[in-house]
Scaffold this motif. Structure first.
Motif, PDB file in Angstrom:
ATOM      1  N   ASP A 236       7.259   0.855  15.229  1.00  0.00           N
ATOM      2  CA  ASP A 236       6.092   0.007  15.416  1.00  0.00           C
ATOM      3  C   ASP A 236       6.297  -1.386  14.839  1.00  0.00           C
ATOM      4  O   ASP A 236       5.339  -2.125  14.644  1.00  0.00           O
ATOM      5  N   CYS A 237       7.522  -1.763  14.542  1.00  0.00           N
ATOM      6  CA  CYS A 237       7.773  -3.112  14.051  1.00  0.00           C
ATOM      7  C   CYS A 237       7.769  -4.096  15.226  1.00  0.00           C
ATOM      8  O   CYS A 237       8.191  -3.774  16.329  1.00  0.00           O
ATOM      9  N   ALA A 238       7.280  -5.291  14.946  1.00  0.00           N
ATOM     10  CA  ALA A 238       7.311  -6.353  15.943  1.00  0.00           C
ATOM     11  C   ALA A 238       7.748  -7.637  15.253  1.00  0.00           C
ATOM     12  O   ALA A 238       7.403  -7.878  14.098  1.00  0.00           O
ATOM     13  N   CYS A 265       9.614  -4.572   8.317  1.00  0.00           N
ATOM     14  CA  CYS A 265       9.852  -5.277   9.573  1.00  0.00           C
ATOM     15  C   CYS A 265      10.314  -6.698   9.240  1.00  0.00           C
ATOM     16  O   CYS A 265       9.483  -7.610   9.110  1.00  0.00           O
ATOM     17  N   GLU A 293      -1.023 -14.699  18.798  1.00  0.00           N
ATOM     18  CA  GLU A 293      -0.610 -14.251  17.461  1.00  0.00           C
ATOM     19  C   GLU A 293      -1.547 -14.846  16.407  1.00  0.00           C
ATOM     20  O   GLU A 293      -1.153 -15.581  15.508  1.00  0.00           O
ATOM     21  N   PRO A 471      -1.413  -8.236  23.629  1.00  0.00           N
ATOM     22  CA  PRO A 471      -0.234  -7.581  24.215  1.00  0.00           C
ATOM     23  C   PRO A 471       0.260  -6.472  23.283  1.00  0.00           C
ATOM     24  O   PRO A 471       0.340  -6.661  22.066  1.00  0.00           O
ATOM     25  N   GLY A 472       0.570  -5.314  23.845  1.00  0.00           N
ATOM     26  CA  GLY A 472       0.939  -4.166  23.028  1.00  0.00           C
ATOM     27  C   GLY A 472       2.163  -4.382  22.172  1.00  0.00           C
ATOM     28  O   GLY A 472       2.303  -3.763  21.113  1.00  0.00           O
ATOM     29  N   ASP A 473       3.072  -5.281  22.603  1.00  0.00           N
ATOM     30  CA  ASP A 473       4.300  -5.498  21.848  1.00  0.00           C
ATOM     31  C   ASP A 473       4.210  -6.716  20.927  1.00  0.00           C
ATOM     32  O   ASP A 473       5.210  -7.148  20.359  1.00  0.00           O
ATOM     33  N   SER A 474       3.016  -7.277  20.758  1.00  0.00           N
ATOM     34  CA  SER A 474       2.864  -8.462  19.922  1.00  0.00           C
ATOM     35  C   SER A 474       2.809  -8.078  18.449  1.00  0.00           C
ATOM     36  O   SER A 474       2.449  -6.954  18.078  1.00  0.00           O
ATOM     37  N   ALA A 478       0.734  -5.022  16.473  1.00  0.00           N
ATOM     38  CA  ALA A 478       1.448  -4.109  15.577  1.00  0.00           C
ATOM     39  C   ALA A 478       0.873  -4.156  14.167  1.00  0.00           C
ATOM     40  O   ALA A 478       0.682  -3.123  13.520  1.00  0.00           O
ATOM     41  N   ARG A 481      -2.485  -2.410  13.997  1.00  0.00           N
ATOM     42  CA  ARG A 481      -2.297  -0.958  13.930  1.00  0.00           C
ATOM     43  C   ARG A 481      -1.854  -0.545  12.535  1.00  0.00           C
ATOM     44  O   ARG A 481      -2.295   0.485  12.006  1.00  0.00           O
TER      45      ARG A 481
END
Length: 513
Positions: A236-238, A265, A293, A471-474, A478, A481
């Protein structure tokens, strides 16, 4: 079993299984100690190991150096500590007997001053069933108090029958100072009993020492594997750069959480602008559409407007009334607090204090902390007052009651500390950290338990706001969450808050509860 997975042979997993199996069998060789009612701990080993390891594996430690990114520890100034945790009393200790919040899983904290923990294992269980209370999902964890240079192992609330015990074996590295280390200390409490350092009646057996030495080697091998082949980045790191704005009351929690996240991360960067809830929401509206962001942290829901913003509840935050040290009043009713902030009571003598005019310190309108204060403790809006800077009152002590406004939590606590007769409100953990006197409400002191059971009225829910769906990968998604998963919950708990998922009634995290 198929262990041949190309170049991904699970060496660390195999070593961990061996260590667990040996630890589970080691308790058969250990003695039993029974004393008065207490939870005891004994430091059975605390010794440097660098020379011994180099004599067996010449040149290994000097060759181990951090990777170029600095993520791996340099293996020098190592020491080995073995601590026995035991029910040394005459009665059973269960998970409800620990003096820790019922909603949390951690009950004890093993502190190692001047050292950081770089390896840890459970080396002995007096009963095999204890393994279920000490697995990776139990809450057992390693962390570091960066300010105090203290390595910490958080231990779960393990139920122990009379004579039960378990042991923690730690590989440590010096983090500060020179010379002899200060002794490890077990911190925590037992309801109706004590946590005490006990003395061993007999020495450890040769078999136990041999098993311990083997486990030391297992951990060292694991460190070697980690140094040569670093752990993969957590799922779950971004990466990226995230800006966090909003509540100054919740700023210490977010700063700590961001620091913990960066340890896991390394590609994440953070910037902060905690200028108050309203300013944070306004900035999110102004910039959020073109900057995904960006997150705003607020004390309570956003209220009217801001239709484009989406919220995510984080946890219950504890607030308190604070007063100047000369006031002497340490408890007020909710009705008295309202009368003070509605200018119906203007002197401390009317509520049992000295003959001293009351100086009201308020957060500016739009502050999330002010909104929480008015929502929880006032039945009607405050009287309209002109804006006055608290700095203007410092050199001119008012002959009568006065008022002033501040922008952020830090300024609130400073103004209350400086102005004789002052009263204000603040996030609880920050007030206690600074040392400004706090005030009980309706005879109930601020605490997590009293806020959870609603006997203490001054609490709020913290939210994270984003501009629309993220965005889920931002990094923003992360980190949001992270604030609500297990690791983030531990940060909230450490600062005196309660994660929404840990509340007996999670619906309290809804805006209108």
């Amino acid at each position: 079993m198929d262990f041949l997975v190309g170049g991904d042979f699970p060496v660390e997993i195999v070593l961990a299984i061996i260590a667990i199996l040996l630890s589970a069998g080691a308790f058969l060789w250990e003695f039993v100690f029974v004393g008065r009612r207490q939870l005891g701990y004994r430091v059975q080993m605390d010794t440097p190991v660098t020379g011994e390891i180099e004599s067996v594996f010449p040149g290994v430690l000097p060759q181990l150096r951090p990777d170029l990114d600095g993520s791996s520890p340099e293996l020098k100034d190592l020491s080995v500590v073995l601590v026995r945790i035991e029910n040394s009393g005459a009665t059973t200790i269960d998970s409800r007997d620990y003096q820790a919040p019922d909603v949390g899983r951690v009950g004890l904290h093993l502190h190692f001053p001047q050292r950081r923990v770089i390896g840890m294992a459970v080396t002995e269980l007096s009963e095999p069933g204890l393994a279920d209370s000490l697995d990776r999902d139990s809450g057992i964890a390693v962390r570091e108090d960066m300010i105090g240079h203290i390595g910490v192992i958080d231990l779960p609330k393990v139920s122990l029958n009379r004579g039960d015990h378990y042991k923690i074996l730690a590989i440590l590295q010096r983090s500060e100072g020179t010379g002899e280390y200060r002794a490890p200390v077990l911190q925590g409490g037992i309801k109706g009993g004590t946590v005490t350092e006990t003395q061993s009646r007999t020495g450890a057996s040769r078999v136990m020492l041999a098993l311990t030495a083997f486990l030391v080697l297992v951990i060292v091998v694991q460190l070697v594997v980690a140094a040569v082949e670093p752990d993969p980045t957590p799922l779950d790191c971004a990466a990226g750069k995230l800006t966090l704005v909003g509540s100054s009351a919740f700023a210490p929690v977010i700063l700590d959480a961001a620091a913990q996240y960066r340890k896991r991360c390394t590609g994440a960067e953070f910037t902060f602008a905690f200028e108050g809830t309203e300013r944070g929401l306004d900035r999110l509206i102004e910039e959020g559409k073109n900057n995904r962001e960006l997150l705003a942290i607020t004390d309570g829901p956003k209220g009217e407007g801001y239709a484009a913003l989406l919220k995510r509840p984080l946890g219950l935050s504890l607030f308190t009334m604070v007063v100047h040290k000369d006031v002497g009043v340490r408890s007020l009713t909710a009705a008295q607090i309202e009368d003070i902030y509605q200018d119906r009571i203007t002197n401390w003598r009317d509520v049992g204090g000295p003959d001293l005019p009351i100086v009201l310190v308020n957060r500016i309108p739009g502050s999330g902390t002010r909104n929480t204060f008015e929502r929880r403790l006032l039945t009607q809006p405050q009287v309209i007052r002109s804006h006055v800077s608290c700095k203007a009152l410092e050199d001119l002590p008012p002959p009568d009651a006065a008022h002033c406004d501040v922008q952020v939590t830090k300024d609130m606590l400073q103004a209350v500390a400086d102005l004789r007769g002052a009263i204000g409100y603040s996030e609880f953990s920050e007030a206690t950290r600074v040392g400004v006197p706090t005030v009980a409400i309706n005879g109930v002191a601020a605490s997590r338990d009293s806020a959870i059971d609603r006997t203490y009225p001054f609490w709020g829910i913290e939210f994270a706001y984003s501009y629309g769906e993220l965005p889920g990968d931002s990094l923003a998604a992360a980190f949001r969450r992270y604030l609500t998963d297990e690791a983030g919950r531990n940060v909230l708990t450490a600062h005196g808050n309660v994660a929404c998922g840990d509340l007996p009634d999670p619906t309290r995290c809804q805006p209108d509860v």
